[in-house]
Design an enzyme around this catalytic site. Sequence first.
Site, PDB file in Angstrom:
ATOM      1  N   LYS A 117       0.831  -1.214   0.000  1.00 47.06           N
ATOM      2  CA  LYS A 117       0.000   0.000   0.000  1.00 47.06           C
ATOM      3  C   LYS A 117       0.856   1.250   0.000  1.00 47.06           C
ATOM      4  O   LYS A 117       0.455   2.271  -0.561  1.00 47.06           O
ATOM      5  CB  LYS A 117      -0.997  -0.004   1.169  1.00 47.06           C
ATOM      6  CG  LYS A 117      -2.054  -1.093   0.991  1.00 47.06           C
ATOM      7  CD  LYS A 117      -3.448  -0.691   1.396  1.00 47.06           C
ATOM      8  CE  LYS A 117      -4.442  -1.738   0.914  1.00 47.06           C
ATOM      9  NZ  LYS A 117      -5.761  -1.642   1.471  1.00 47.06           N
ATOM     10  N   LYS A 199      -5.111 -10.003  -7.359  1.00 51.11           N
ATOM     11  CA  LYS A 199      -6.420 -10.349  -6.793  1.00 51.11           C
ATOM     12  C   LYS A 199      -7.469  -9.272  -7.133  1.00 51.11           C
ATOM     13  O   LYS A 199      -7.123  -8.103  -7.315  1.00 51.11           O
ATOM     14  CB  LYS A 199      -6.331 -10.595  -5.284  1.00 51.11           C
ATOM     15  CG  LYS A 199      -6.347  -9.372  -4.416  1.00 51.11           C
ATOM     16  CD  LYS A 199      -6.680  -9.734  -2.961  1.00 51.11           C
ATOM     17  CE  LYS A 199      -6.828  -8.441  -2.172  1.00 51.11           C
ATOM     18  NZ  LYS A 199      -7.554  -8.532  -0.939  1.00 51.11           N
ATOM     19  N   LYS A 202     -11.439  -4.221  -4.303  1.00 49.34           N
ATOM     20  CA  LYS A 202     -12.452  -3.168  -4.462  1.00 49.34           C
ATOM     21  C   LYS A 202     -11.837  -1.803  -4.724  1.00 49.34           C
ATOM     22  O   LYS A 202     -12.500  -0.919  -5.230  1.00 49.34           O
ATOM     23  CB  LYS A 202     -13.411  -3.147  -3.271  1.00 49.34           C
ATOM     24  CG  LYS A 202     -12.803  -2.915  -1.918  1.00 49.34           C
ATOM     25  CD  LYS A 202     -13.920  -2.804  -0.896  1.00 49.34           C
ATOM     26  CE  LYS A 202     -13.832  -3.848   0.196  1.00 49.34           C
ATOM     27  NZ  LYS A 202     -12.656  -3.721   1.067  1.00 49.34           N
TER      28      LYS A 202
HETATM   29  P1  ATP Z   1      -8.956  -3.139  -0.608  1.00 51.89           P
HETATM   30  O1  ATP Z   1      -8.960  -3.018  -2.104  1.00 51.89           O
HETATM   31  O2  ATP Z   1      -9.508  -1.936   0.090  1.00 51.89           O
HETATM   32  O3  ATP Z   1      -7.672  -3.639  -0.033  1.00 51.89           O
HETATM   33  P2  ATP Z   1     -10.208  -5.736  -0.774  1.00 51.89           P
HETATM   34  O4  ATP Z   1     -11.275  -5.816  -1.798  1.00 51.89           O
HETATM   35  O5  ATP Z   1      -8.892  -6.300  -1.121  1.00 51.89           O
HETATM   36  O6  ATP Z   1     -10.032  -4.238  -0.281  1.00 51.89           O
HETATM   37  P3  ATP Z   1     -10.498  -6.353   2.029  1.00 51.89           P
HETATM   38  O7  ATP Z   1     -11.388  -5.400   2.728  1.00 51.89           O
HETATM   39  O8  ATP Z   1      -9.017  -6.189   2.205  1.00 51.89           O
HETATM   40  O9  ATP Z   1     -10.833  -6.417   0.479  1.00 51.89           O
HETATM   41  O10 ATP Z   1     -10.889  -7.833   2.404  1.00 51.89           O
HETATM   42  C1  ATP Z   1     -12.088  -8.244   2.994  1.00 51.89           C
HETATM   43  C2  ATP Z   1     -12.165  -9.736   3.008  1.00 51.89           C
HETATM   44  O11 ATP Z   1     -12.377 -10.200   1.668  1.00 51.89           O
HETATM   45  C3  ATP Z   1     -10.895 -10.444   3.505  1.00 51.89           C
HETATM   46  O12 ATP Z   1     -11.264 -11.554   4.290  1.00 51.89           O
HETATM   47  C4  ATP Z   1     -10.204 -10.878   2.251  1.00 51.89           C
HETATM   48  O13 ATP Z   1      -9.409 -12.011   2.444  1.00 51.89           O
HETATM   49  C5  ATP Z   1     -11.396 -11.148   1.329  1.00 51.89           C
HETATM   50  N1  ATP Z   1     -11.035 -10.894  -0.060  1.00 51.89           N
HETATM   51  C6  ATP Z   1     -10.721  -9.702  -0.604  1.00 51.89           C
HETATM   52  N2  ATP Z   1     -10.468  -9.819  -1.913  1.00 51.89           N
HETATM   53  C7  ATP Z   1     -10.616 -11.133  -2.202  1.00 51.89           C
HETATM   54  C8  ATP Z   1     -10.486 -11.896  -3.392  1.00 51.89           C
HETATM   55  N3  ATP Z   1     -10.161 -11.322  -4.547  1.00 51.89           N
HETATM   56  N4  ATP Z   1     -10.734 -13.217  -3.350  1.00 51.89           N
HETATM   57  C9  ATP Z   1     -11.086 -13.794  -2.185  1.00 51.89           C
HETATM   58  N5  ATP Z   1     -11.216 -13.147  -1.024  1.00 51.89           N
HETATM   59  C10 ATP Z   1     -10.996 -11.826  -1.014  1.00 51.89           C
END
Ligand code: ATP
Length: 334
Positions: A117, A199, A202
């Site tokens: 980040k 991955k 969001k």
């Molecule tokens: P950001 O982009 O703000 O980092 P994010 O979409 O990566 O957000 P998080 O809020 O970090 O999501 O994660 C919330 C939950 O969703 C966590 O348990 C994480 O492991 C799961 N998660 C996030 N992205 C994925 C993905 N692409 N596949 C499976 N699980 C996910």
Amino acid sequence: MEQTEKKKVVFSGIQTSGAITLGNYLGALKNWVEMQDDFFCFFSLADLHAITVRQDPQKFRQNTLEAYALFLACGIDPQKSIFFIQSHVSAHAELAWILNCYTQFGELSRMTQFKDKSAKYSDNINAGLFTYPSLMAADILLYQTEAVPVGADQKQHLELARNIADRFNHIYGNTFKVPEPYIPKVGAKIMSLQEPEKKMSKSDENVNGCVFILDPPETIMKKFKRAVTDSEAEVRFAEGKDGINNLMSIYSVVTGKTNEQIEADFAGKGYGDFKTAVGESVVELLSPVQHRYKELIADKAYLEKCYSEAAETARKFSQRTLDKVMKKVGFVLK
Ligand code: ATP
Ligand code: LTN
């Protein structure tokens, strides 16, 4: 809500840094819904964590409210679980400060999420981004949590939370339960549809790589049809076929079919047919959720009732731990 039966305490959180994605749904939310009967669950919208990255105030508020309604629409049941907004329970910020003083600079420097980040947001490497894991440790430790369902990307933070708990317990005597990671049976990691080696996230700027739970059906279909694949034309799970592997994982979690079944079903068919099938399965999965969401988001009074009651319950449980910690550290008690 009282913890009447001796169910294991579970805590998990999700940042409200953007709209909820299919990755969040299949990787986290779906598991939360399934855990509600067997565990005593605290689920939290981690809005304090979300401001480690700059947020537009109006959009941020809207994201949090939308996420709350969406999680209820997905099946989080306020009668079964304590589903609250992190900033509504001040003990989180209070314990986070205390735990900061028991967390080493070197430990925080090793966190890969911080490294990623701070590379991505190089103009805003703030102290909150650095101490993010101590707040996450506070979230977990406040509830004497035994199991924490998280995806693989959060395991390092959980390991640090365990170390902090151990260290504190060692200095002051038993204070915190040391939590275990709970890796769900289907630990789907969903990748971006545009860059399948990354991955699905969001906060990704490339919205075509990311399916949002509230995307209209046409948008979902369009995103799947444009998904990056490879130059072969065989639906087959294999190394080097990241795009197809990802579409197969999504299809497999949504339909319950194994990779072998999928390969057999699409033998001799092109990628076009397969992408359409995956898109349609996702549209079908999300359609009842979207329908229920529309009803919930229109009922602000109901939402407010749910998150206010949950915060009150969360306050009651977390205060017990915070009081214990403050006493042990030696603060003058109020
Ligand atoms: P950001 O982009 O703000 O980092 P994010 O979409 O990566 O957000 P998080 O809020 O970090 O999501 O994660 C919330 C939950 O969703 C966590 O348990 C994480 O492991 C799961 N998660 C996030 N992205 C994925 C993905 N692409 N596949 C499976 N699980 C996910
Ligand atoms: N950091 C997590 C979200 C999160 C969390 C938590 C997960 C905040 N607090 C406590 C488990 C337990 C994330 O980005 N997925």
